[in-house]
Design a protein around this motif. Structure first.
Motif, PDB file in Angstrom:
ATOM      1  N   SER A   7      10.592  -6.307   3.202  1.00 32.77           N
ATOM      2  CA  SER A   7      10.314  -5.310   2.632  1.00 32.77           C
ATOM      3  C   SER A   7       9.155  -5.449   1.690  1.00 32.77           C
ATOM      4  O   SER A   7       8.656  -6.512   1.684  1.00 32.77           O
ATOM      5  CB  SER A   7      11.685  -4.951   1.501  1.00 32.77           C
ATOM      6  OG  SER A   7      11.791  -5.896   0.710  1.00 32.77           O
ATOM      7  N   GLY A  10       3.321  -1.316   2.434  1.00 35.03           N
ATOM      8  CA  GLY A  10       2.871  -0.084   2.086  1.00 35.03           C
ATOM      9  C   GLY A  10       1.594   0.257   2.103  1.00 35.03           C
ATOM     10  O   GLY A  10       0.769  -0.808   2.678  1.00 35.03           O
ATOM     11  N   LEU A  11       0.777   1.192   1.582  1.00 32.32           N
ATOM     12  CA  LEU A  11      -0.523   1.432   1.488  1.00 32.32           C
ATOM     13  C   LEU A  11      -1.030   1.074   0.125  1.00 32.32           C
ATOM     14  O   LEU A  11      -0.467   1.350  -0.780  1.00 32.32           O
ATOM     15  CB  LEU A  11      -0.731   3.027   1.392  1.00 32.32           C
ATOM     16  CG  LEU A  11      -2.129   3.612   1.451  1.00 32.32           C
ATOM     17  CD1 LEU A  11      -3.063   2.887   2.771  1.00 32.32           C
ATOM     18  CD2 LEU A  11      -2.089   5.019   1.524  1.00 32.32           C
ATOM     19  N   LEU A  18       0.047  -6.707  -3.234  1.00 31.43           N
ATOM     20  CA  LEU A  18       1.520  -6.575  -2.753  1.00 31.43           C
ATOM     21  C   LEU A  18       2.177  -7.746  -2.871  1.00 31.43           C
ATOM     22  O   LEU A  18       1.524  -8.602  -2.454  1.00 31.43           O
ATOM     23  CB  LEU A  18       1.231  -5.700  -1.619  1.00 31.43           C
ATOM     24  CG  LEU A  18       1.125  -4.295  -1.226  1.00 31.43           C
ATOM     25  CD1 LEU A  18       1.166  -3.898  -0.068  1.00 31.43           C
ATOM     26  CD2 LEU A  18       2.081  -3.401  -2.171  1.00 31.43           C
ATOM     27  N   THR A 107       7.233  -5.366   8.317  1.00 27.45           N
ATOM     28  CA  THR A 107       6.914  -4.418   7.389  1.00 27.45           C
ATOM     29  C   THR A 107       5.405  -4.210   7.325  1.00 27.45           C
ATOM     30  O   THR A 107       4.553  -4.972   7.303  1.00 27.45           O
ATOM     31  CB  THR A 107       7.355  -4.962   5.747  1.00 27.45           C
ATOM     32  OG1 THR A 107       7.198  -3.571   5.063  1.00 27.45           O
ATOM     33  CG2 THR A 107       6.507  -6.131   5.424  1.00 27.45           C
ATOM     34  N   VAL A 109       1.798  -3.259   6.128  1.00 31.26           N
ATOM     35  CA  VAL A 109       0.971  -3.394   5.200  1.00 31.26           C
ATOM     36  C   VAL A 109      -0.455  -2.591   5.718  1.00 31.26           C
ATOM     37  O   VAL A 109      -0.984  -3.077   6.519  1.00 31.26           O
ATOM     38  CB  VAL A 109       0.383  -4.599   4.655  1.00 31.26           C
ATOM     39  CG1 VAL A 109      -0.569  -4.832   3.648  1.00 31.26           C
ATOM     40  CG2 VAL A 109       1.849  -5.365   4.050  1.00 31.26           C
ATOM     41  N   THR A 110      -0.880  -1.575   4.954  1.00 32.57           N
ATOM     42  CA  THR A 110      -2.315  -0.862   5.272  1.00 32.57           C
ATOM     43  C   THR A 110      -3.080  -0.948   3.919  1.00 32.57           C
ATOM     44  O   THR A 110      -2.710  -0.581   2.988  1.00 32.57           O
ATOM     45  CB  THR A 110      -2.045   0.501   5.674  1.00 32.57           C
ATOM     46  OG1 THR A 110      -1.090   0.608   6.773  1.00 32.57           O
ATOM     47  CG2 THR A 110      -3.211   1.311   6.018  1.00 32.57           C
TER      48      THR A 110
END
Length: 113
Positions: A7, A10-11, A18, A107, A109-110
């Motif tokens: 988890s 995200g962006l 992060l 998960t 990651v961008t």
């Protein structure tokens, strides 16, 4: 039954941070070698960081000084703290346990503005 659940993806903008988490069940992270891998679009999966059962850590050259792998034995969780993120860090990040070759589902990651 062993489960690794990632988890925290995200962006995030370039230069941002992060922290990814890998919650383990069915195995004990403190007595196993645990790692984070990533796979970018069109590329092979690559090792990012490992933490051994003795607590030794190692990193891919591309993330040294920016990423930190750690674990919380009480929570049976492994973390990947990522700072100074770059667009080339964009990938699906996977948690891995070495002895049994267990993988999480990943998960995303961008890193993009």
């Amino acid at each position: 039954q062993v489960q690794l659940v990632e988890s925290g993806g995200g962006l995030v903008q370039p230069g941002g941070s992060l922290t990814l988490s890998c919650a383990a069940s069915g195995l004990i992270v403190s007595i196993n070698d645990m790692g984070w891998f990533r796979q970018a679009p069109g590329k092979e999966r690559e090792l990012v960081a490992v933490i051994t059962r003795r607590g030794y850590t190692n990193y891919a050259d591309s993330v040294k000084g920016r990423f930190t792998i750690s674990r919380d034995n009480a929570k049976n969780t492994v973390y990947l703290q990522m700072t100074s993120l770059k667009s080339e860090d964009t990938a699906v990040y996977y948690c891995h346990e070495d002895r049994g070759n267990y993988w999480g589902k990943g998960t995303l990651v961008t890193v993009s503005s």
